[in-house]
Design a protein around this motif. Sequence first.
Motif, PDB file in Angstrom:
ATOM      1  N   THR A 183      71.407   5.822   0.434  1.00 40.72           N
ATOM      2  CA  THR A 183      71.809   6.080  -0.947  1.00 40.72           C
ATOM      3  C   THR A 183      72.969   5.133  -1.249  1.00 40.72           C
ATOM      4  O   THR A 183      73.586   4.587  -0.329  1.00 40.72           O
ATOM      5  N   PRO A 184      73.313   4.950  -2.540  1.00 37.75           N
ATOM      6  CA  PRO A 184      74.394   4.010  -2.870  1.00 37.75           C
ATOM      7  C   PRO A 184      75.711   4.337  -2.164  1.00 37.75           C
ATOM      8  O   PRO A 184      76.390   3.440  -1.663  1.00 37.75           O
ATOM      9  N   ILE A 185      76.083   5.634  -2.106  1.00 33.41           N
ATOM     10  CA  ILE A 185      77.372   5.974  -1.480  1.00 33.41           C
ATOM     11  C   ILE A 185      77.321   5.731   0.024  1.00 33.41           C
ATOM     12  O   ILE A 185      78.264   5.202   0.616  1.00 33.41           O
ATOM     13  N   TYR A 188      84.277  14.915   1.987  1.00 42.25           N
ATOM     14  CA  TYR A 188      83.233  14.004   1.491  1.00 42.25           C
ATOM     15  C   TYR A 188      82.892  12.992   2.587  1.00 42.25           C
ATOM     16  O   TYR A 188      81.746  12.757   2.914  1.00 42.25           O
ATOM     17  N   TYR A 245      79.330  12.480   4.600  1.00 48.90           N
ATOM     18  CA  TYR A 245      78.552  11.236   4.503  1.00 48.90           C
ATOM     19  C   TYR A 245      78.492  10.483   5.826  1.00 48.90           C
ATOM     20  O   TYR A 245      77.511   9.808   6.122  1.00 48.90           O
ATOM     21  N   HIS A 298      75.644  11.885   7.527  1.00 46.23           N
ATOM     22  CA  HIS A 298      74.389  11.295   7.040  1.00 46.23           C
ATOM     23  C   HIS A 298      74.141   9.955   7.717  1.00 46.23           C
ATOM     24  O   HIS A 298      73.043   9.679   8.192  1.00 46.23           O
ATOM     25  N   ARG A 331      70.679  21.382  12.103  1.00 47.30           N
ATOM     26  CA  ARG A 331      70.947  20.287  11.171  1.00 47.30           C
ATOM     27  C   ARG A 331      71.717  20.769   9.935  1.00 47.30           C
ATOM     28  O   ARG A 331      72.537  20.049   9.389  1.00 47.30           O
ATOM     29  N   VAL A 370      79.215  18.429  -1.673  1.00 42.46           N
ATOM     30  CA  VAL A 370      79.587  17.063  -1.957  1.00 42.46           C
ATOM     31  C   VAL A 370      78.693  16.533  -3.076  1.00 42.46           C
ATOM     32  O   VAL A 370      77.489  16.763  -3.052  1.00 42.46           O
ATOM     33  N   PRO A 371      79.278  15.864  -4.071  1.00 47.55           N
ATOM     34  CA  PRO A 371      78.441  15.350  -5.157  1.00 47.55           C
ATOM     35  C   PRO A 371      77.304  14.486  -4.598  1.00 47.55           C
ATOM     36  O   PRO A 371      77.543  13.625  -3.751  1.00 47.55           O
ATOM     37  N   ASP A 409      74.399  11.669  -4.463  1.00 46.93           N
ATOM     38  CA  ASP A 409      74.201  10.384  -5.114  1.00 46.93           C
ATOM     39  C   ASP A 409      72.742  10.021  -5.016  1.00 46.93           C
ATOM     40  O   ASP A 409      72.042  10.469  -4.106  1.00 46.93           O
ATOM     41  N   ALA A 410      72.291   9.279  -5.977  1.00 50.28           N
ATOM     42  CA  ALA A 410      70.863   9.044  -6.119  1.00 50.28           C
ATOM     43  C   ALA A 410      70.280   8.325  -4.923  1.00 50.28           C
ATOM     44  O   ALA A 410      70.969   7.602  -4.256  1.00 50.28           O
TER      45      ALA A 410
END
Lengths: 230, 368
Positions: free
Chosen positions: A157-159, A195, A199, A202, B242, B364-365, B367-368
């Motif tokens: 994803t972009p982030i 955050y 991520y 991820h 997970r 968490v926001p 994202d696409a």
Amino acid sequence: MPDPAVVLIEDEPQIRRFLRATLTGQGYRLFEATTGAAGLVEVGSRQPDVVIVDLGLPDMDGLEVIRRLREWTAIPIIVLSARGQERDKVMALDAGADDYVSKPFGAGELLARIRVALRHAAGATREGDETPFTVGELRVDLLRRQVFVAGKEVHFTPIEYKLLTTLVRHAGRVVTHQQLLREVWGPAHTDQAHYVRVYMAHLRHKLEAEPARPRYLLTEPGVGYRLAAD
Amino acid sequence: MSRKVPIPAGQRSPPGWIKAGYLQAVGAVALATAASWVMFPIFDLADLIMTYLLGIVVIATQYGRGPSIVVSVVSVASFDFFFVPPYLTFVVSNAQHVLTFAVMLVVGLVISGLTVRIRFQAEVAQQARVRAETERLRNSLLTSVSHDLRTPLATITGAATTILESGSRLDQRTQQELLESIRDEAYRLNRLVQNLLEMTRLESGTLQLHREWHPLEEVIGAALARLSTGLGSRPVTVNIPRDLTLVPIDDVLIEQVLVNLLDNAVKYTPPDSAIRILATPTDGQVTVEVADSGPGLPRGEEDRVFEKFYRAASNDRRGAGLGLAICRGIVQAHGGRMWARNLAEGGVAFLFTLPVTGTPPASVPADA
């Protein structure tokens, strides 16, 4: 090109002695200072390639040394600190230090940090030369915006991608949560440290063979993250 | 989020006047009066006085000077009121009874004075015992710590002087071995100092938790990375759902718990034997389990291993016996529990819970 010069600001004679052996043995030109004030003068006159600062100096706080240096120079600064003083490390990094090693440390660990710092300082002077970053089976091509693990392309994803490229730009160096939040999410989100953690998880699940035993995306508890550079 | 950890406090105490025994003093008189009321038709007044004196002795042995005086005075008053004619008044018809009261009061006060003094002496003796116990503990700490400090120091000194004094006559391999033992013992010394510091911080109550929301996987990963040399080629399996929730922990301290547990597994199980790490969410908490496949703990010692300076075997000198005590201290500071259990299939599992208190941060926001 002359051998790289290092200014060492450290008051403990035993540590200076061992670092003298290590650094001169590796071909570095070493200049020593035993106080913060003397260290600042030494850096000004020698214009070294790397500065190593002990956080606990007799005359002034190591943090103050870092702040004063950062007023006029971008020379890489590596901090010597003790385990258990994670707050101090974060403060030193946020004040502009590039990296740290925890006492007691092995010679190999410090030399690796110095090499990374020198590489980054050299990289800053030749902006635009974006050869793909590779470590182990991971390859990040910033020009083509492509990431491969063991030859297979991975999509983000972009982030996620922004987080990964931020780490790549600092490869081998520790990056604090604050730095990552500022650079990836922007200055309005610097109090949302989770955050970054979410991520990072991820990224690990996409890049690591064993996310709970990461090979590339390393955690420094209480401080931040380090993308392995070798 | 960062807050001071309340260090285990004493239990909530009852109001001071109950604690001091005044209520009990009045109760004792009421009991003596009730008993005397029953005895009154059959027994002499002198026997009733004995009943009251019994109440005085009981209170004086249990409580301080104040309640003792109260029980003496109230006893005399009740005796007069209920059993000395004219009944149910404080008026005394016979002057002889005044003397009885005076003697009864003096006897009561003397008894209470004596018992209070005995009690005081018993307390002094108890304090002396506690001091002696503390002293003994401190000595065993000193013995243990100085031994543990001296062993690596002896190795380092010995190896270094050997190299200095006969370096050229040693073959390459011996030199290498001596240097490696210097390095390893220095690391061991560092771990010991680290543990001692941690223990001191835990016990002095100066430990501050810096709690933030963390994925456990990351903390476990950091611990495994820190011990990667020690773990060598051991098979380590990590099993974390997970979708496990974030947990509010001090990551530096929980990493230390995991490092100590893994370090123990490395020390007490054969090389190449497997280690399992498991995290399971249950009601409002997450349970973390670190299991090895070694010899397990001696039966009945599953709880003792968390005691300070405990060692699995008396001749085992590989640590100061602080690691697990620190683990439990850290887990308790987080509001969790920690225990150990021998496994039916062999090996031992160390388990601890981490309460998930407070509201996990808003997601968490995306994202696409």
